[in-house]
Structures are given as structure tokens and as C-alpha cells.
Design an enzyme around this catalytic site. Structure first.
Site, short mmCIF file in Angstrom:
data_model
loop_
_atom_site.label_atom_id
_atom_site.label_comp_id
_atom_site.label_asym_id
_atom_site.label_seq_id
_atom_site.Cartn_x
_atom_site.Cartn_y
_atom_site.Cartn_z
N PHE A 141 40.07 38.85 38.80
CA PHE A 141 40.69 39.56 39.92
C PHE A 141 42.19 39.61 39.65
O PHE A 141 42.88 38.61 39.73
CB PHE A 141 40.44 38.91 41.28
CG PHE A 141 41.05 39.71 42.40
CD1 PHE A 141 40.37 40.80 42.93
CD2 PHE A 141 42.30 39.41 42.89
CE1 PHE A 141 40.94 41.57 43.94
CE2 PHE A 141 42.88 40.17 43.89
CZ PHE A 141 42.20 41.25 44.42
N ASP A 226 47.93 35.38 34.05
CA ASP A 226 48.10 35.78 35.44
C ASP A 226 48.10 34.52 36.29
O ASP A 226 47.06 33.99 36.67
CB ASP A 226 46.96 36.72 35.85
CG ASP A 226 47.07 37.20 37.28
OD1 ASP A 226 47.82 36.58 38.06
OD2 ASP A 226 46.39 38.19 37.65
N LYS A 255 52.80 36.14 44.93
CA LYS A 255 52.38 35.34 46.08
C LYS A 255 53.42 34.31 46.49
O LYS A 255 54.35 34.62 47.20
CB LYS A 255 51.01 34.71 45.81
CG LYS A 255 49.89 35.76 45.71
CD LYS A 255 48.52 35.14 45.75
CE LYS A 255 47.41 36.17 45.53
NZ LYS A 255 47.31 37.16 46.60
#
Length: 400
Positions: A141, A226, A255
Site C-alpha cells: 500500500f 516507503d 504522516k
């Protein structure tokens, strides 16, 4: 109709149904706790998918944002501003790299990494034009843009969005042999999450990340990690790659970099990678804006102390020990994770992940499900041990 019901009905009527939130309407939050419009308090055990590592309304971050709001919030990159240079320098130093390319969202950072890898492949590695390929892992994801869903294996994320962007090869996560077979002369990068979050907090087998690092060096390929969800303290280290002493060529951050205040993301690498860009070849009106840099600088300063990494380590050991007891009782099939982050596979006889999440909500704990009977637990790193234990008590009660 209650205030909660009225607001949910209005949201359902006037917003696209691209999310299926739990039926709670949050009105305020501090630390690890949120309060809804009816005045009921909930323990946040999701932390905005790690965007709220430092808790809701963290005083240091709110102060940094408030001070900057009174000065200047946006210039665009048409001009320099006085927070940009320090933010880039401090973040680069935290990562042990030389350069930073700031963006806004995690998906933008991933898109930027794809462009970076391809341009590096053509300009530096010498891959013939139009042939660059990137190897990714199944069940990944990385976001939901059209290019990113082109290399997703999740039907919900991918279906009905074609035609898809070419240039990606998908291999099983954790399988070094498959990765080695997939790398060709046209491969410019391997893009993986050190821990797959959305897939259920999947930790790769020991030796996998070092193997990826060795293979990418051997074959002249960029290793792009990531760390948007796994990085910045969540797993007990600044970066999840550190658990196996691995340093990738490129970090993707997001984030928690914005402290739960503003969206901030970044691609961080050395000059031989990010130096491929020239003015006009890539950009963002809001990327690296003064407000984002002010908040991001405070995030970096907080991480430089090591305090939050230590909390995630200590509380994470306790979390996994307690969840391990549940697994031993047969109510939980499997527990995975690192630090203050866990994927918990509930025995289907106790309900789906959604049903368990709803029952926990009724008891004042907020988590989120993924993939059937799995729930994710990732509270803010500022949570107290007492609150964490209370949240785990509610899970035990729900499971009976």
C-alpha cells in the site's frame, strides 16, 4: 435523532462514500484521547495510521504551528523562505542523507520517488528511454493515485481505474529469490515498505531487508524504502529499516512528519539521486511551505532526542507481550508487528475485524480493521502504560 446521527446522515448525503468510518463523530482531542459531539471520550488506538505519533494537540507542535501562522504560511517555491533551508538540512541529517525534496502527502512522495527513480535510471544508470522498470511487493500500500494503484494487488484499490501505468513488476513480499529473478538491466528501483501496514502489519522474515540492500547494490538499482507509516519512531527506531541495520538509497516520509497538524511528506536521498532534477521538472505549490517546515522542524527536533523511539520500544514490548497472551488463549490467531504497532488476526468465530472494531468503539476504544478479521493497533507514542493497559482490557472483554 442525536447530534451524532444527524452529522453522520449529513456526511453520508453530501460526501462521496470512499470511506466507511466507524459511527463516531470526533469534536476534540488531546494526547491519546478523543471526545465526540456527545461528550463521550475514546482512547485512540489508531493514531491516524501513524500520522499522530506525537498525540493529538501536542503542545510543542501546536506552539510551532501557531507561531508560524502569525508570520507567513505560504510563498510557493517561486521564492525562498526562512524555514526551508533549516528544515531540509535537519531532516537530511536525521536520515543520514544529503538532500530533501519536500511534498505534501504520502502518495505525492511515492509519485515523486517513481519519477526520481526513472529519471535516475535514464540519466545515471543509462537505461534506454521508456524502458525503466520498478520492482514492488505484492499486498503493498503506497497510496491511491492512478499510477500507484497500477501496481497494487488489492482489488478494492485497483478495480475500475485502468488503463494502468506500465513499468512495474510485482513479487511476493519477503521472497528474495523472486526479487532477484525480477531485477533486469532495465530495473531502476526496488520500492517496498519495510513493514507492510495496510496489509496487516506484516514484518518481513529476518535477513530480507539486508538481502534487498545487498541485491540492489550488486545490480546497480535504487533501494527505495516507503517509511511513510513505519518511520519516525513508530517501530521503536527512527526508521523501521534500522532494525536490521539497513540504510536504503531513498527514504519516503510522510504522516508523522506533519505531526498530525498539516500534511508534510518528503523524499530524502543523496545528491547523486535527487540531483537529477532541474528547475521546472518537478514541483508542488504547497510542498515545503513555511507552515509545513515549521511543524516538520519541531518533529525532527523531537525525534533527535530519541525519547519517542524509546517509548515505542518499551511500550511496544509490553503491547506484544500482552497480545501474545491473547494469541496463546486461542482468541487471537496471530499477532505481528514492531514497536507500538500490531496487526491482530482475530479468530473469525469472534467476528469480523469491523465487528470487533465496533464493539471496541462501544467500550470507548477506537481501532480500525483491515482484510477480514484483522485489526490494527497503533496508539500515539505518548500514550501512558495505564491507558494502553485499559485499552487492552477492553479488547479482552470484547473477545470474552
Amino acid at each position: 435523532m442525536t447530534a451524532t446521527e444527524d452529522l453522520i446522515a449529513s456526511a453520508e448525503a453530501h460526501s462521496a462514500h470512499n470511506y466507511h468510518p466507524l459511527p463516531v463523530v470526533v469534536a476534540s482531542a488531546r494526547g491519546a484521547w478523543m471526545t465526540d459531539v456527545e461528550g463521550r471520550r475514546y482512547l485512540d488506538m489508531l493514531a491516524g495510521y501513524s500520522a499522530l505519533n506525537f498525540g493529538h494537540g501536542n503542545p510543542r507542535l501546536i506552539e510551532a504551528a501557531t507561531e508560524q501562522l502569525g508570520r507567513v504560511t505560504l510563498t510557493s517555491r517561486a521564492f525562498h523562505h526562512d524555514r526551508f533551508a533549516e528544515f531540509c538540512a535537519r531532516l537530511a541529517r536525521l536520515c543520514g542523507k544529503e538532500m530533501v525534496l519536500p511534498m505534501n502527502t504520502g502518495a505525492e512522495a511515492v509519485e515523486t520517488a517513481v519519477k526520481t527513480a526513472r529519471k535516475w535510471g535514464y540519466r545515471v544508470k543509462g537505461v534506454p528511454g521508456g524502458r525503466a522498470r520498478i520492482v514492488v511487493a505484492a499486498n503493498n500500500f503506497h497510496g491511491r493515485t492512478t499510477t500507484i494503484v497500477s501496481f497494487s494487488t488489492d482489488p478494492e484499490a485497483r478495480a475500475d481505474y485502468g488503463p494502468y501505468t506500465p513499468g512495474f513488476d510485482i513479487v511476493p513480499f519477503g521472497d528474495l529469490g523472486a526479487l532477484r529473478d525480477a531485477v533486469t538491466e532495465d530495473t531502476v528501483a526496488v520500492l517496498i515498505e519495510p513493514v507492510q501496514g495496510e496489509a496487516g502489519v506484516l514484518v518481513p522474515p529476518p535477513g530480507y531487508l539486508p538481502g534487498v540492500r545487498e541485491l540492489t547494490r550488486e545490480r546497480g538499482v535504487l533501494f527505495v524504502a516507503d517509511e511513510i507509516q513505519s518511520g519516525l519512531g513508530r517501530t521503536g527506531r527512527t526508521f523501521a529499516c534500522e532494525h536490521e541495520d539497513v540504510v536504503p538509497d531513498v527514504y519516503l516520509l510522510g504522516k508523522a512528519l506533519g505531526g498530525g497538524v498539516v500534511p508534510v511528506s518528503a523524499v530524502v536521498a543523496d545528491a547523486d539521486v535527487l540531483g537529477v532534477f532541474r528547475p521546472g521538472e518537478h514541483g508542488s505549490t504547497f510542498g515545503g511551505n513555511p507552515l509545513a517546515c515549521a511543524v516538520g522542524l519541531e518533529v525532527v527536533a523531537m525525534l533527535e532526542t530519541g525519547e519517542f523511539q524509546q517509548r515505542a520500544t518499551e511500550l511496544g514490548e509490553h503491547l506484544h507481550a500482552e497480545l501474545g497472551l491473547l494469541a496463546g488463549s486461542g482468541k487471537v490467531v496471530e499477532v505481528r508487528g514492531r514497536g507500538l504497532w500490531a496487526g491482530v488476526d482475530i479468530d473469525p468465530s469472534h467476528g469480523t475485524g469491523r465487528e470487533i472494531s465496533e464493539k471496541l468503539m462501544e467500550r470507548g476504544v477506537l481501532v480500525k480493521d483491515t482484510h477480514g478479521s484483522t485489526i490494527r493497533i497503533a496508539p500515539p507514542l505518548v500514550i501512558s502504560k495505564e491507558d494502553l493497559d485499559w485499552g487492552l482490557d477492553q479488547l479482552r472483554a470484547v473477545l470474552g
